[in-house]
Design a protein around this motif. Structure first.
Motif, PDB file in Angstrom:
ATOM      1  N   THR A  28       9.618   0.290   0.042  1.00 34.14           N
ATOM      2  CA  THR A  28       8.286   0.612  -0.480  1.00 34.14           C
ATOM      3  C   THR A  28       7.717  -0.577  -1.241  1.00 34.14           C
ATOM      4  O   THR A  28       6.532  -0.900  -1.126  1.00 34.14           O
ATOM      5  CB  THR A  28       8.360   1.838  -1.416  1.00 34.14           C
ATOM      6  N   LYS A  62       1.029  -5.606   1.499  1.00 34.29           N
ATOM      7  CA  LYS A  62      -0.361  -5.130   1.545  1.00 34.29           C
ATOM      8  C   LYS A  62      -1.232  -5.929   0.576  1.00 34.29           C
ATOM      9  O   LYS A  62      -2.339  -6.355   0.920  1.00 34.29           O
ATOM     10  CB  LYS A  62      -0.409  -3.641   1.200  1.00 34.29           C
ATOM     11  N   ARG A  86       6.493  -3.202   1.165  1.00 39.55           N
ATOM     12  CA  ARG A  86       5.256  -2.755   1.810  1.00 39.55           C
ATOM     13  C   ARG A  86       4.055  -2.959   0.882  1.00 39.55           C
ATOM     14  O   ARG A  86       2.998  -3.430   1.307  1.00 39.55           O
ATOM     15  CB  ARG A  86       5.374  -1.284   2.213  1.00 39.55           C
ATOM     16  N   ASP A 106      -2.438   2.207   7.151  1.00 40.63           N
ATOM     17  CA  ASP A 106      -1.537   3.353   7.009  1.00 40.63           C
ATOM     18  C   ASP A 106      -2.069   4.569   7.766  1.00 40.63           C
ATOM     19  O   ASP A 106      -1.317   5.337   8.338  1.00 40.63           O
ATOM     20  CB  ASP A 106      -1.369   3.723   5.525  1.00 40.63           C
ATOM     21  N   ASN A 107      -3.396   4.736   7.749  1.00 43.62           N
ATOM     22  CA  ASN A 107      -4.029   5.895   8.363  1.00 43.62           C
ATOM     23  C   ASN A 107      -3.944   5.837   9.893  1.00 43.62           C
ATOM     24  O   ASN A 107      -4.231   4.810  10.505  1.00 43.62           O
ATOM     25  CB  ASN A 107      -5.499   5.933   7.912  1.00 43.62           C
TER      26      ASN A 107
END
Length: 202
Positions: free
Chosen positions: A60, A67, A63, A79-80
């Motif tokens: 995490t 980002k 990530r 992500d979506n």
């Protein structure tokens, strides 16, 4: 001992995860992403336009840092699911128009549907919902950008360009070019040549 294709496939690295990145449309973008992956010690199999295949799952923290770092370079880690699919549509179109020697003979709706495995109506509605323009408008914009490149750097005439980009006629290509740029292809070329000449005289 000669390995058969099955053995080779078994020995080849397998991607553990795939990341999708928005605005990643050039070689420069790919190099920037590779540099960020290296900084964060994220092992990857391949970096391609709009996507990265990873050799291992990332934490995490990695990530979040990736980002943040990509945003500083004008790129966005997606992500979506809807955004990811829209980015796939854009990447297919960009690759098809800017990086393929030959444009597909089938129409764009069939090409995108076959490539992405979705009904074109769904892809079209989703793209318009997320981007605010139609897939067709996005394709036209990129075809005209490609046409500009062909006019300036490959010295192609309007007949050759309209054939290469699969326009139904030279008139159709010229009208669309003027609608997007406000200039005819021939005037655009003269204008650019004049500006280039002025720069060389400085």
């Amino acid at each position: 001992m000669q390995l058969n294709p099955i053995h080779i496939a078994l020995l080849s690295p397998i991607a553990k995860e795939k990341l999708y990145i928005k605005y990643m449309v050039s070689l420069r973008c790919k190099l920037m992403v590779q540099e960020e992956l290296k900084k964060l010690e994220i092992k990857h199999l391949v970096v391609e336009l709009g996507a990265v295949e990873l050799l291992e799952d990332i934490s995490t923290e990695q990530r979040v840092l990736l980002k943040q770092n990509l945003l500083k370079s004008g790129l966005e880690l997606l992500d979506n699911k809807k955004s990811i699919l829209v980015e796939k549509i854009k990447t297919c179109i960009v690759e098809m128009i800017h990086f393929s020697e030959d444009q597909p003979k089938v129409n764009y709706s069939e090409y995108l549907s076959a490539k992405l495995g979705y009904d074109y109506t769904y892809l079209s509605n989703l793209f318009s919902e997320v981007k605010g323009i139609t897939i067709q408008q996005f394709i036209i914009i990129h075809k005209i950008e490609k046409a500009k490149e062909l006019i300036l750097y490959q010295e192609m005439n309007t007949s050759e360009i309209s054939y290469k980009l699969h326009y139904s006629s030279v008139a159709h290509f010229s009208n669309q070019f003027k609608k997007i740029t406000g200039l005819t292809p021939s005037f655009y070329k003269k204008l650019k040549e004049k500006r280039q000449g002025n720069l060389e005289d400085v």
